[in-house]
Scaffold this active site. Structure first.
Site, PDB file in Angstrom:
ATOM      1  N   CYS A  31       0.836  -1.208   0.000  1.00 54.22           N
ATOM      2  CA  CYS A  31       0.000   0.000   0.000  1.00 54.22           C
ATOM      3  C   CYS A  31       0.873   1.261   0.000  1.00 54.22           C
ATOM      4  CB  CYS A  31      -0.903  -0.059   1.237  1.00 54.22           C
ATOM      5  SG  CYS A  31      -1.698   1.479   1.685  1.00 54.22           S
ATOM      6  N   CYS A  34       0.152   3.783   2.737  1.00 56.50           N
ATOM      7  CA  CYS A  34       0.615   3.236   4.026  1.00 56.50           C
ATOM      8  C   CYS A  34       2.102   3.522   4.224  1.00 56.50           C
ATOM      9  CB  CYS A  34       0.386   1.720   4.090  1.00 56.50           C
ATOM     10  SG  CYS A  34      -1.343   1.232   3.980  1.00 56.50           S
TER      11      CYS A  34
END
Length: 103
Positions: A31, A34
Site C-alpha cells: 500500500c 501506508c
C-alpha cells in the site's frame, strides 16, 4: 518507544488491557499511502512515548483484526482507550492530525 507489531495473539494484552491510549495503524506492505504514513506514525510514537502506545497491524497477516474493526481501506488509524475505539481516520494523515486523535 518502538512501534509494536500487533497480532491476534498479543492484541488483548497490548491493546484491550492497556492502561494507556493505543494508536493502531492498519497497513499492508503493498500500500503506497501506508508507506507514506508509516514514518509519520513512527514520529508520533517517539513523541507520545510514556503517554500512549503505538502499534501496527498488517492487514494481510491479521485479517481477523481488520475485520473486527471494519477496516475496508488502508491506511486506517484507530485510537483505542480502555478497550474501545474512540477515533478513526482513513487515509494519509498529518502528524498533527494523528496527535490530535490521541488527544
Amino acid at each position: 518507544m518502538s512501534v509494536k507489531t500487533l497480532t491476534k495473539d498479543n492484541f488483548t494484552t497490548e491493546v484491550l488491557q492497556s492502561d494507556q491510549a493505543v494508536l493502531l495503524d492498519f497497513w499492508a506492505p503493498w500500500c503506497g499511502p501506508c508507506r507514506m504514513v508509516s514514518p509519520i506514525v513512527d514520529q508520533v510514537a517517539a513523541e507520545v512515548d510514556g503517554r500512549a502506545k503505538v502499534g501496527k497491524v498488517n492487514v494481510d497477516e491479521q485479517p481477523e483484526l481488520a475485520a473486527q474493526f471494519g477496516v475496508m481501506s488502508i491506511p486506517t488509524l484507530i485510537v483505542m482507550k480502555q478497550g474501545k475505539a474512540v477515533a478513526t481516520r482513513v487515509g494519509v494523515q498529518s502528524k498533527q492530525a494523528i496527535l490530535n486523535m490521541l488527544g
